[in-house]
Scaffold this active site. Structure first.
Site, PDB file in Angstrom:
ATOM      1  N   THR B  52     -68.716   0.396 -72.196  1.00 41.32           N
ATOM      2  CA  THR B  52     -69.326   0.930 -73.189  1.00 41.32           C
ATOM      3  C   THR B  52     -68.792   2.416 -72.661  1.00 41.32           C
ATOM      4  O   THR B  52     -68.736   3.354 -74.512  1.00 41.32           O
ATOM      5  CB  THR B  52     -70.426   0.736 -73.465  1.00 41.32           C
ATOM      6  OG1 THR B  52     -71.383   1.317 -72.195  1.00 41.32           O
ATOM      7  CG2 THR B  52     -70.943  -0.728 -73.601  1.00 41.32           C
ATOM      8  N   ALA B  58     -68.571  10.647 -77.288  1.00 42.24           N
ATOM      9  CA  ALA B  58     -68.364  12.121 -77.081  1.00 42.24           C
ATOM     10  C   ALA B  58     -68.781  12.854 -77.087  1.00 42.24           C
ATOM     11  O   ALA B  58     -68.008  14.330 -77.809  1.00 42.24           O
ATOM     12  CB  ALA B  58     -66.356  11.984 -76.482  1.00 42.24           C
ATOM     13  N   ILE B  59     -69.794  13.349 -77.449  1.00 41.26           N
ATOM     14  CA  ILE B  59     -71.063  13.918 -78.701  1.00 41.26           C
ATOM     15  C   ILE B  59     -71.549  14.136 -76.845  1.00 41.26           C
ATOM     16  O   ILE B  59     -72.511  13.410 -76.908  1.00 41.26           O
ATOM     17  CB  ILE B  59     -71.853  13.471 -79.423  1.00 41.26           C
ATOM     18  CG1 ILE B  59     -70.545  13.857 -80.460  1.00 41.26           C
ATOM     19  CG2 ILE B  59     -72.649  15.109 -80.188  1.00 41.26           C
ATOM     20  CD1 ILE B  59     -70.879  13.376 -81.858  1.00 41.26           C
ATOM     21  N   HIS B  61     -75.661  15.389 -76.899  1.00 43.06           N
ATOM     22  CA  HIS B  61     -75.712  15.519 -77.933  1.00 43.06           C
ATOM     23  C   HIS B  61     -77.335  16.602 -76.942  1.00 43.06           C
ATOM     24  O   HIS B  61     -77.437  16.971 -75.762  1.00 43.06           O
ATOM     25  CB  HIS B  61     -77.074  14.513 -77.972  1.00 43.06           C
ATOM     26  CG  HIS B  61     -75.646  13.809 -78.623  1.00 43.06           C
ATOM     27  ND1 HIS B  61     -76.222  13.607 -80.096  1.00 43.06           N
ATOM     28  CD2 HIS B  61     -75.222  12.357 -78.175  1.00 43.06           C
ATOM     29  CE1 HIS B  61     -74.913  12.769 -80.453  1.00 43.06           C
ATOM     30  NE2 HIS B  61     -74.526  11.829 -79.442  1.00 43.06           N
ATOM     31  N   VAL B 184     -70.632  -9.339 -60.356  1.00 42.03           N
ATOM     32  CA  VAL B 184     -72.195 -10.454 -59.858  1.00 42.03           C
ATOM     33  C   VAL B 184     -72.337 -11.579 -60.391  1.00 42.03           C
ATOM     34  O   VAL B 184     -72.472 -11.590 -61.408  1.00 42.03           O
ATOM     35  CB  VAL B 184     -73.432  -9.537 -59.935  1.00 42.03           C
ATOM     36  CG1 VAL B 184     -74.307  -9.615 -59.435  1.00 42.03           C
ATOM     37  CG2 VAL B 184     -72.763  -7.793 -58.942  1.00 42.03           C
ATOM     38  N   ARG B 321     -71.894  -0.327 -78.270  1.00 41.29           N
ATOM     39  CA  ARG B 321     -73.157  -0.277 -78.079  1.00 41.29           C
ATOM     40  C   ARG B 321     -74.021  -1.327 -77.470  1.00 41.29           C
ATOM     41  O   ARG B 321     -74.087  -1.865 -78.104  1.00 41.29           O
ATOM     42  CB  ARG B 321     -74.058   0.690 -79.295  1.00 41.29           C
ATOM     43  CG  ARG B 321     -73.363   1.875 -79.120  1.00 41.29           C
ATOM     44  CD  ARG B 321     -72.722   1.363 -80.322  1.00 41.29           C
ATOM     45  NE  ARG B 321     -72.867   2.473 -81.437  1.00 41.29           N
ATOM     46  CZ  ARG B 321     -72.367   2.219 -83.211  1.00 41.29           C
ATOM     47  NH1 ARG B 321     -71.641   1.722 -83.285  1.00 41.29           N
ATOM     48  NH2 ARG B 321     -73.080   2.937 -84.209  1.00 41.29           N
ATOM     49  N   ILE B 345     -79.108   1.690 -72.438  1.00 38.15           N
ATOM     50  CA  ILE B 345     -78.575   2.689 -72.950  1.00 38.15           C
ATOM     51  C   ILE B 345     -77.639   2.616 -74.113  1.00 38.15           C
ATOM     52  O   ILE B 345     -76.281   2.472 -73.734  1.00 38.15           O
ATOM     53  CB  ILE B 345     -78.138   3.452 -71.303  1.00 38.15           C
ATOM     54  CG1 ILE B 345     -79.102   2.881 -69.851  1.00 38.15           C
ATOM     55  CG2 ILE B 345     -77.671   4.912 -71.549  1.00 38.15           C
ATOM     56  CD1 ILE B 345     -80.596   4.066 -70.538  1.00 38.15           C
TER      57      ILE B 345
END
Lengths: 398, 465
Positions: B52, B58-59, B61, B184, B321, B345
């Site tokens: 991901t 690419a911000i 925040h 894994v 995501r 996340i």
């Protein structure tokens, strides 16, 4: 530290157009004529076009690399300086270019600058072809360089998107690399078939599939039928766009049809002292056509060097659908050679008309079929009847 | 320094193993590297940040729009501070452009006040409402119908690739073993965890699960079923650098009933990004774009910034995501098991990564991990991929010292042979030409390899031999 230098003529791009122009200018005593080539070797796209036809009617067997070599030799023999591995990265002034090379940074100022930066094929992303992003997705340019310049492996089963002459070259290059062309796909209703390769017309690539490596190409026919062509390589061919970065960075007006710099019939751009020639103007034409533009531009460049004024931009030449572009696309004087005209769709026996402010300047029927990958050549006789102060000159085909 | 990509794993026992070398896993490994312990970072892919992390928006925040009081709110706020400082120190490109949440209809305009209030509750006090005239003056290319905006001056754009790579590089240089191509497959817990991997067994005392989309699967191997990861696909279109002049801020959508919506943002590479879509999928590998997705993006993009659509498209991609259905991060500690899960996340994980890492190490310490003897790490300095910062092809002194920095290989992105050489010889070398692209930008421009593809591939293959 940036080194400052001056030359008489700076040509950006050592392909057929740039080299031919440089040879003419150097031979005519234009002073210091310097050609910049960002690749490691001069010669332009013919370097990786390993097929014949580059010698025209006289030497049809002449292949691209030999043609490229001869063009470089001719320019050098005439007295031009050809520098490779030098990239023009931007403008430092109206007639000054910034360059990067292993020798360092330079600012080169010229009395005339010629953009001969060529064209490229639009890749899959620019064509908005959806799907995954596996390895094995190429343009013809990348394919030819991989095979002919680097001897790299390509896949075993390839789909070629496009059915114009460049697609045929892609098929040949694939075969030379030991790959099989499993199909050619074109959205047009016809195309040039290559013996032994199924041609799917009126068909669109709707998805690329595969993880890591391409596994297939999903296609859909305009009647709704669809399927998946199993392959590990796909080559997107044709769909040329001028490499106009330097022109655009310099604020030089572009033509919305060609997406190359706007020029008059003497290859003058909107920026005084800056010319543009070859496939940078209009996307792909044969090497001979690009070279002929380079040769034809030499008189105007010489005139500029001897102080000829830069004309006001004349009335624009514009096209109506299905036509997509005309080149040149401004008229500041009488054109001395045919204009090039492209259609976006195949035409049969089109009647081409040229009019200005409702006044008919020229009309002619072109016999036979005109495919979208070949330019019509309009004889220039009518250009002396254009009103230099008038409105746009409109080219239509019906 | 150890990076392995094949063969059996080293024997013996690790003190801590982090599963997943994305931006979060790499940050955790880097944080752990400060301790005098034997640490492993493992990933199923052939490169760091391959999941991901590589397709993030690419911000960097501020966290102004998080759920107040949530773990995410705290970690994003802390992480923004930590990563800003780290980026400055290690050369990760960041451009502090500020964001405008542009309201296009009455409902969105009405929501601005609530968002401003929410920002304050998240500890961010610089947000304010801007009137239409101001918005138009600051973004003249916006489409018609702007009713106002929330001005969030603290938002920045950042390079997600360099961030992950910097963490991993620093971790490896500080003694962490990075094992790639190491999936894994199973886990047996006891006094030590024994992981069965695609490259053989791995024994470790402590275990951190930062496996992103697969964090739920790893969790289940350890006997937990706290959450399920539903991959949420985001498709994006990247426009050519000639579009960069059209936009000055990060143009965020005003979140509404139908989700967060589509943003238009400059990238640190000098381009303009449009996206993402939000589509819940069940296939964790489906990172393909779709005709429908691209059509939606173009339609929305045309409304936001009409001139954008006339520019050439450089790239189209999709990322996933790790959505869990919960509005917060799913970070869970199982002290008795010496195991921490870092799940759920999402996009903000890039910003929060360093704070997540510090939080995870605290949780491990609470579970008994010895944390005495922490040291400062040797700083790293990453190659600059940012267009707003000096690039090698323009650096006369650098080229004079090493002419390879004057030899441009990728013409669209102005990437030199020196940079490609350095990336191929780096502490964490790329696993593929795409990995090389994320380290140098080579082959990432408008021609997508028409000019340089073969040359770049040749350099990559040569380095592998």
């Amino acid at each position: 530290m940036t080194r400052d230098r001056t030359v008489d003529v700076l040509v950006v791009g050592a392909g057929p157009a740039g080299l031919t122009l440089a040879a003419r200018l150097a031979g005519a005593g234009a002073g210091r004529v310097e050609v910049l080539e960002r690749e490691q070797d001069a010669g332009g796209a013919p370097r990786h076009c390993h097929h014949g036809g580059f010698g025209g009617l006289l030497r049809p067997w002449l292949a691209g690399p030999a043609y490229a070599r001869l063009a470089v030799e001719a320019a050098v023999a005439a007295g031009a300086t050809v520098r490779t591995g030098v990239t023009a990265t931007g403008w430092a002034g109206p007639l000054s270019l910034e360059t990067t090379s292993p020798a360092g940074l330079e600012r080169i100022t010229a009395r005339a600058v010629v953009l001969a930066t060529g064209a490229r094929e639009r890749p899959r992303s620019a064509r908005l072809v959806p799907g995954s992003r596996p390895a094995g997705v190429l343009t013809t340019g990348e394919l030819q360089q991989s095979v002919h310049l680097y001897g790299q492996e390509v896949g075993r089963r390839a789909v070629v998107v496009g059915a114009e002459p460049v697609a045929r070259h892609a098929v040949r290059t694939l075969r030379r690399a030991g790959a099989e062309a499993v199909a050619q796909v074109t959205e047009h209703s016809r195309g040039i078939a290559v013996p032994g390769v199924p041609l799917l017309t009126a068909t669109t690539v709707v998805e690329l599939r595969g993880r890591g490596r391409l596994s297939g190409v999903a296609v859909r026919h305009e009647d709704g039928r669809s399927g998946v062509l199993a392959c590990d390589t796909v080559v997107f061919t044709g769909d040329w766009i001028p490499d106009h970065e330097l022109a655009r960075r310099g604020g030089i007006a572009l033509d919305p049809g060609t997406r190359g710099p706007c020029v008059d019939a003497s290859f003058r751009t909107s920026a005084p002292g800056v010319f543009a020639v070859g496939n940078a103007l209009h996307g792909v034409e044969r090497a001979a056509a690009a070279a002929a533009e380079g040769a034809a531009a030499s008189a105007a460049v010489l005139a500029r060097l001897s102080g000829a004024p830069w004309p006001e931009p004349g009335p624009p030449l514009v096209v109506r659908a299905p036509l997509v572009w005309v080149s040149p696309n401004r008229l500041t004087g009488t054109a001395g050679r045919p204009l090039l005209l492209r259609s976006g769709e195949p035409l049969t026996g089109p009647v081409v008309t040229v009019a200005q402010d409702g006044r008919l300047l020229w009309r002619r029927r072109f016999p036979g079929r005109v495919p979208p990958w070949r330019s019509l050549r309009l004889p220039p006789g009518w250009t002396d009847r254009v009103d230099r102060g008038g409105g746009p000159v409109v080219v239509t085909a019906g | 320094m150890t990076v392995t990509v094949g063969g059996g794993l080293p024997g013996g026992q690790y003190d801590v193993t982090v599963v997943g070398a994305g931006v979060v896993g790499s940050a955790v490994a880097r944080e752990l590297a400060r301790l005098p312990l034997r640490i492993a970072l493992v990933d199923a892919a052939d490169d760091v940040g391959e999941g991901t992390s590589k397709a993030n928006t690419a911000i960097l925040h501020t966290g102004f729009d998080a759920v107040p009081g949530s773990l995410e709110s705290r970690l994003v706020r802390e992480g923004q501070r930590l990563l800003s400082a780290y980026a400055a120190e290690s050369g990760i490109p960041v451009e502090p452009l500020g964001a405008l949440l542009v309201a296009w209809d009455e409902e969105q305009r009405a929501a601005l006040a609530g968002l401003a209030d929410k920002a304050v509750r998240n500890g961010y006090r610089a947000a304010r409402i801007a009137l239409p005239e101001e918005v138009r003056a600051r973004e003249p290319e916006l489409g018609p119908g702007v009713l106002g905006a929330l001005d969030v001056p603290g938002e920045s754009v950042i390079c997600p690739w360099t961030t992950t790579l910097a963490y991993a590089t620093q971790a490896v240089r500080s003694g962490v073993d990075l094992h790639l191509n190491c999936r894994v497959l199973d886990a047996i817990s006891g006094d030590v965890h024994t992981l069965t991997t695609s490259r053989g067994p791995l024994r470790t005392r402590y275990l951190v699960n930062a496996a992103g989309l697969y964090a739920d699967a790893i969790d289940r191997l350890l006997g937990h079923a706290d959450f399920t990861v539903t991959p949420r696909r985001g498709q994006l279109i990247v426009f050519d650098e000639f579009a960069r002049g059209l936009v000055r801020h990060i143009l965020l959508p005003v979140p509404g009933a139908l989700g967060k919506g589509v943003l238009v943002s400059p990238t640190v590479y000098g381009k303009v990004m449009l996206g993402p879509t939000a589509e819940d999928l069940d296939d964790k590998t489906d990172t393909g774009s779709t005709a429908a997705g691209l059509a939606v993006l173009r339609e929305k993009g045309r409304r936001i910034l009409p001139a954008l659509l006339d520019e050439e498209v450089t790239a189209v991609y999709a990322g996933l995501r790790a959505a869990t259905g919960d509005e917060d991060y799913a970070i869970r500690s199982h002290p008795a098991q010496r195991y921490v899960t870092v799940g759920g996340i999402r996009s903000t994980g890039l910003t929060a990564s360093m704070a997540i890492a510090a939080h995870v190490v605290e949780l491990l310490a609470d579970g008994g991990l010895p944390v005495a003897g922490a040291r400062d790490l040797e700083p790293v300095r990453m190659p600059n991929l940012g267009e707003a910062f000096p690039r090698p092809y323009r650096d006369a002194e650098l080229i004079a010292r090493d002419p390879e920095y004057g030899r441009i290989v990728c013409h669209c992105e102005r990437v030199t042979r020196g940079e490609i050489r350095d990336a191929l010889a780096a502490t964490v070398p790329p696993g593929s030409p795409d990995g090389l692209r994320r380290r140098t930008r080579a082959r990432g421009g408008r021609c997508q390899g028409f000019h340089c593809g073969a040359a770049v591939r040749a350099l990559f293959e040569e380095a592998r031999r």
